[in-house]
Motif scaffolding. Sequence first.
Motif, short mmCIF file in Angstrom:
data_model
loop_
_atom_site.label_atom_id
_atom_site.label_comp_id
_atom_site.label_asym_id
_atom_site.label_seq_id
_atom_site.Cartn_x
_atom_site.Cartn_y
_atom_site.Cartn_z
N LEU A 208 -12.50 0.71 -6.70
CA LEU A 208 -12.41 0.62 -5.04
C LEU A 208 -12.71 -1.00 -4.78
O LEU A 208 -13.33 -1.71 -5.18
CB LEU A 208 -14.43 1.20 -4.96
N VAL A 209 -11.01 -1.46 -3.84
CA VAL A 209 -11.08 -2.92 -3.38
C VAL A 209 -11.38 -2.61 -1.91
O VAL A 209 -12.56 -3.50 -2.17
CB VAL A 209 -9.61 -2.91 -3.35
N GLU A 210 -11.54 -1.75 -1.44
CA GLU A 210 -12.21 -2.39 -0.27
C GLU A 210 -12.87 -0.87 0.73
O GLU A 210 -11.21 0.52 0.30
CB GLU A 210 -11.62 -2.69 0.78
N ASP A 211 -13.54 -0.56 1.08
CA ASP A 211 -13.89 0.61 2.21
C ASP A 211 -14.63 0.18 3.66
O ASP A 211 -15.96 -0.79 3.74
CB ASP A 211 -14.94 1.46 1.61
N THR A 212 -13.98 -0.03 4.66
CA THR A 212 -14.16 -0.79 5.90
C THR A 212 -13.99 0.03 7.12
O THR A 212 -13.36 0.83 7.28
CB THR A 212 -13.56 -2.02 5.87
N PRO A 213 -15.68 0.47 7.60
CA PRO A 213 -16.00 1.68 8.67
C PRO A 213 -14.17 0.91 9.92
O PRO A 213 -14.69 -0.28 9.89
CB PRO A 213 -16.67 1.42 8.87
N ILE B 166 -3.58 1.98 -3.07
CA ILE B 166 -3.08 2.67 -2.72
C ILE B 166 -4.30 2.66 -1.31
O ILE B 166 -5.56 2.80 -1.60
CB ILE B 166 -4.27 4.33 -3.54
N LEU B 167 -3.83 3.44 -0.29
CA LEU B 167 -4.44 3.35 0.80
C LEU B 167 -5.05 5.24 1.15
O LEU B 167 -4.07 5.94 1.01
CB LEU B 167 -3.95 3.50 1.93
N LEU B 168 -5.81 5.63 0.63
CA LEU B 168 -6.46 6.73 1.31
C LEU B 168 -7.10 7.44 2.41
O LEU B 168 -7.62 6.34 2.86
CB LEU B 168 -7.97 6.63 0.27
N ALA B 169 -6.17 8.02 3.12
CA ALA B 169 -6.08 7.88 4.58
C ALA B 169 -6.22 9.61 4.54
O ALA B 169 -5.76 10.34 4.33
CB ALA B 169 -4.66 7.86 4.74
N ARG B 170 -6.95 9.57 5.28
CA ARG B 170 -7.90 11.14 5.90
C ARG B 170 -6.92 11.36 6.80
O ARG B 170 -7.06 10.85 7.65
CB ARG B 170 -9.36 10.99 6.22
N LYS C 112 -12.14 6.66 11.06
CA LYS C 112 -11.71 6.55 10.60
C LYS C 112 -12.27 5.55 9.43
O LYS C 112 -13.16 4.56 9.77
CB LYS C 112 -10.22 6.06 10.57
N ARG C 113 -12.12 5.24 8.39
CA ARG C 113 -12.13 4.17 6.99
C ARG C 113 -11.14 3.73 6.89
O ARG C 113 -10.05 4.58 6.43
CB ARG C 113 -12.97 4.29 6.02
N TRP C 114 -10.66 2.52 6.43
CA TRP C 114 -9.71 1.86 5.41
C TRP C 114 -10.17 1.91 3.91
O TRP C 114 -11.29 0.98 3.31
CB TRP C 114 -9.84 0.22 6.08
N VAL C 115 -9.72 3.04 3.64
CA VAL C 115 -9.74 2.93 2.10
C VAL C 115 -8.93 2.43 1.40
O VAL C 115 -8.60 3.67 0.60
CB VAL C 115 -10.60 4.53 2.02
N VAL C 116 -9.35 1.57 0.26
CA VAL C 116 -8.02 0.83 -0.83
C VAL C 116 -8.99 1.24 -2.65
O VAL C 116 -9.87 1.11 -2.98
CB VAL C 116 -7.40 -0.11 0.10
N VAL C 117 -7.88 1.51 -2.91
CA VAL C 117 -8.18 1.44 -4.23
C VAL C 117 -6.63 0.94 -5.40
O VAL C 117 -5.99 0.98 -4.61
CB VAL C 117 -8.10 3.44 -5.07
N TYR D 160 0.54 -1.28 -0.16
CA TYR D 160 0.32 -0.04 0.10
C TYR D 160 0.45 0.95 0.38
O TYR D 160 2.22 1.53 0.57
CB TYR D 160 -0.91 0.49 1.15
N ILE D 161 0.38 2.45 -0.71
CA ILE D 161 0.93 3.92 -0.38
C ILE D 161 0.16 4.36 0.10
O ILE D 161 -1.04 4.27 -0.64
CB ILE D 161 1.26 4.32 -2.17
N ALA D 162 0.25 5.34 0.76
CA ALA D 162 -1.08 5.78 1.41
C ALA D 162 -0.76 7.72 0.93
O ALA D 162 0.16 7.72 1.01
CB ALA D 162 -0.83 6.22 2.95
N VAL D 163 -1.93 8.26 0.34
CA VAL D 163 -1.78 9.13 0.04
C VAL D 163 -3.11 9.97 1.21
O VAL D 163 -4.05 9.70 1.03
CB VAL D 163 -2.27 9.00 -0.86
N VAL D 164 -2.17 10.93 1.69
CA VAL D 164 -3.64 11.71 2.83
C VAL D 164 -4.13 12.00 1.86
O VAL D 164 -3.66 13.22 0.85
CB VAL D 164 -2.24 12.42 3.40
N VAL D 165 -5.61 12.22 2.30
CA VAL D 165 -7.28 13.08 1.57
C VAL D 165 -7.56 13.95 2.62
O VAL D 165 -7.24 13.99 4.04
CB VAL D 165 -7.53 12.08 0.64
N ASP D 166 -8.08 14.75 2.26
CA ASP D 166 -9.40 15.30 2.87
C ASP D 166 -11.06 15.09 2.79
O ASP D 166 -11.66 15.03 4.27
CB ASP D 166 -9.34 17.02 2.52
N ASP D 167 -11.59 13.71 2.44
CA ASP D 167 -12.48 13.31 2.23
C ASP D 167 -12.34 11.81 1.63
O ASP D 167 -12.13 12.03 0.60
CB ASP D 167 -13.34 14.25 2.00
#
Length: 132
Positions: free
Chosen positions: A34-39, A58-62, A43-48, A11-18
């Motif tokens: 979208l591979v995963e969106d787990t609450p 890519i881990l979308l990390a708020r 936070k959420r574990w969001v992977v694309v 995974y590579i984390a990309v910091v996002v606002d939302d």
Amino acid sequence: MLRTQKRGMGYIAVVVDDYDRAIEYYTDKLGFTLVEDTPQPGKRWVVVTPNPLSDCHILLARASNERQKDFIGDQCGGRVFLFLQTDDFWRDYNAMKEKGVHFCEEPRQEEYGTVVVFEDIYGNRWDLYQNN
């Protein structure tokens, strides 16, 4: 006995606002899956991923604090941060352009292949490229 190891980027984390805004951009504009969106608590574990068969996602990390918010869109100090490899440059370039992706330049031919720099919704710089 000789042991072999398989190592690679997971995974590579990309910091996002939302989360939802980021998911929409990466799936609708860049054509990622979208591979995963787990609450999770708070936070959420969001992977694309651009390719579900790839081992790298890519881990979308708020951003969770002010310091992290300062890095949204500037995770690499203005340099190209991520490299999106394609097997058909013009197909992907034209599709992304049609969907409103911001390209910083015109495509160019380099000795290694065709490349163009674009910015994601946050301003992180990417290369879209196809090797010769």
